[in-house]
Enzyme design. Sequence first.
Site, PDB file in Angstrom:
ATOM      1  N   ASP A 345       0.834  -1.194   0.000  1.00 52.34           N
ATOM      2  CA  ASP A 345       0.000   0.000   0.000  1.00 52.34           C
ATOM      3  C   ASP A 345       0.873   1.248   0.000  1.00 52.34           C
ATOM      4  OD1 ASP A 345      -2.627   1.397   0.483  1.00 52.34           O
ATOM      5  OD2 ASP A 345      -1.590   1.963   2.327  1.00 52.34           O
ATOM      6  N   GLU A 381       1.731  -0.460  -5.040  1.00 51.48           N
ATOM      7  CA  GLU A 381       0.810   0.615  -5.364  1.00 51.48           C
ATOM      8  C   GLU A 381       1.710   1.839  -5.545  1.00 51.48           C
ATOM      9  OE1 GLU A 381      -3.349   2.523  -3.743  1.00 51.48           O
ATOM     10  OE2 GLU A 381      -1.738   2.248  -2.286  1.00 51.48           O
TER      11      GLU A 381
END
Length: 680
Positions: A345, A381
Amino acid sequence: MPLSSSLPYPLGVSRLSNDGANLAVYSETADSVSVVVLNDDGTERSTTPLTLRTGHVFHDLVPDVTPGTRYGLRVDGPWDPASGLRHNSAKLLLDPYATAITGQVDWNESVFSHLHAEPETRNDEDSAPHMPYSVAVESNFDWSGDESPRTPLDRTVVYEVHVKGFTATNPDVPEDIRGTYAGLAHPAAISHLKRIGVTAVELLPIHQFVQDSHLLEEGRRNYWGYNSIGFFAPHNEYSSSGDTGGQVDEFKTLVKAMHENGIEVILDVVYNHTAEGNHLGPTLSLKGIDNGSHYRLVDEDRSAYYDTTGTGNSLNVGHPAALALILDSLRYWVTEMHVDGFRFDLASTLTRQDSDLNVHSAFLSLVHQDPTLAPVKLIAEPWDTQGYQVGGFPARWSEWNGKFRDDVRDFWRGESGALPALAQRVTGSPDVYESTRRPTLASVNFITAHDGFTLADLNSYDDKHNEENGEDSQDGESDNRSWGCGAEGPTDDEGVNALRARQQRNHLATLLLSAGVPMILGGDELGRTQNGNNNAYCQDNEVSWFDWSTADQDLIDFTTHLIALRDEHPALRPTWFRHDSDSDEEGAGPDTVDFYRADGEKLSDEDWSDGNAHSILVLMRAGESDASFAWMVNASPGTVEFTLPKGHWTQSTSSDPDQAYEAGGPSILIREHSFTLLQG
């Protein structure tokens, strides 16, 4: 055998037995560290100082820490927020290396090191009665026979899914394990994954996380879990085996069950920040152990936190202590929990040693050379609140490709000038990756993800509808590139519903027929809706959970067919970039791709610049090793007649249920907003 001497490594609890354990804690700034053992009712049983210090590691043998023991840390040292020092021995802290955590934060003011009314004043109220506790875990799990599928990237189909939401209402899963690791491991759950043919589940965060206080006050909960506090501990609320260690073996059972069925387990991990927030946040673990070593502080004001995550803090990946914590956690999940990969993330934050994005950062360099991490999948990401880095990660990484999402959405909703970008995306985004010699497989393609509309809602709403989130629908992305197909939300208009059904299939087909690694948002194959909510992070209820009673069986079958077709034919999953069949470019090989106008002529430069072009024929070949495919896409509002390339073609699939093609025909009519795939 009794323990005879203490060691400074590994950190956390080690050499656990009925005689006690070795416990080690890193802190450069603490004066002392003690281990507090707690009874089942939360009262303190004993306190043991860690009397030895090697470098910056406090360590000792703790006889009261045995298998199943609940414990916490008290760290004494200077309280000087202006200098970045936030020690407070009145706060019971979680061990950052704890492999299980019991309980939850109850948000009493005592869990803060400062007073709410006077943030510069130290709060000396004991937080122990209001904190979760670390648990010393002894796991004797039987991994015999377990083997990772190690699915090659070109054959990988990722399924992003929430542990709880997938089975929370599944009638075929026993009620007592719905919404748990055991529920996801149940044969009824796995059978659906096997039916559609996905090869990997990407689990939304399962590291122990904290429920946000403001959400609890409003009657909502943190559903997604991007609020980590324990990088080694499986989140306890997803356990049907209790939270005093049973969650560890239950998660292992899930991984083993997936592996037995040829499915990999990828974790969505949140190493960019923790639940301790900014200077007004709670003191739960790292903040009270060694604030400056673990968090990036503002140089001009050490009481403030440098934040590129939008959550209040960022991990200090320029410091060895924070890097060790992250790398030790990754290795733990691979070696002890047998997971097959990670999706990071806001991964760009992990590359910011100073302030800029850095492909040569310590984090990326350490991951790159680590032999334990070498076999596993690494997915970034590639952005954070301060920068967008798609295409900027090292060669062995794959990346969530936000450009694929945006450009495919634009094409199918009929945006002007979207055709050239579509061609780049379906061929693996060579404009992003080819110049740096990264393959098509660097691109993890997706249309939808947890953050945003579901596929059904993408094609049913022009605007977000987040009223239930309690923020006047100001939260969530406003630029969704969605299209309600002529209505907003549910409608009885048969024409609109038919168009929406085609659009769902158009998007799924574009995802599964494009070069790269496809990722499906769990539930898109069912037609799952969130009623227009594109930010359901706080909806731990029927808004987010799968509704199996309304599953679209035809859409499931359509998805299953496309995944099987992709797996069977190398022409649909190239491992490197394809070029025009007439190309003499270096690297051109037997795998080719050609783009034709509907009249059968190859697209010219003028055609590519035509902003009103909404249809194209994509001819994909894999030399003599496989069949060829003619993929005709029509995003225009009218029927288009396509002239076919020479050859004998048979219909493979279409988003139009009424599409029929007579084998050998020289042309085919493709209705508005639909596609047809022919195999030759």
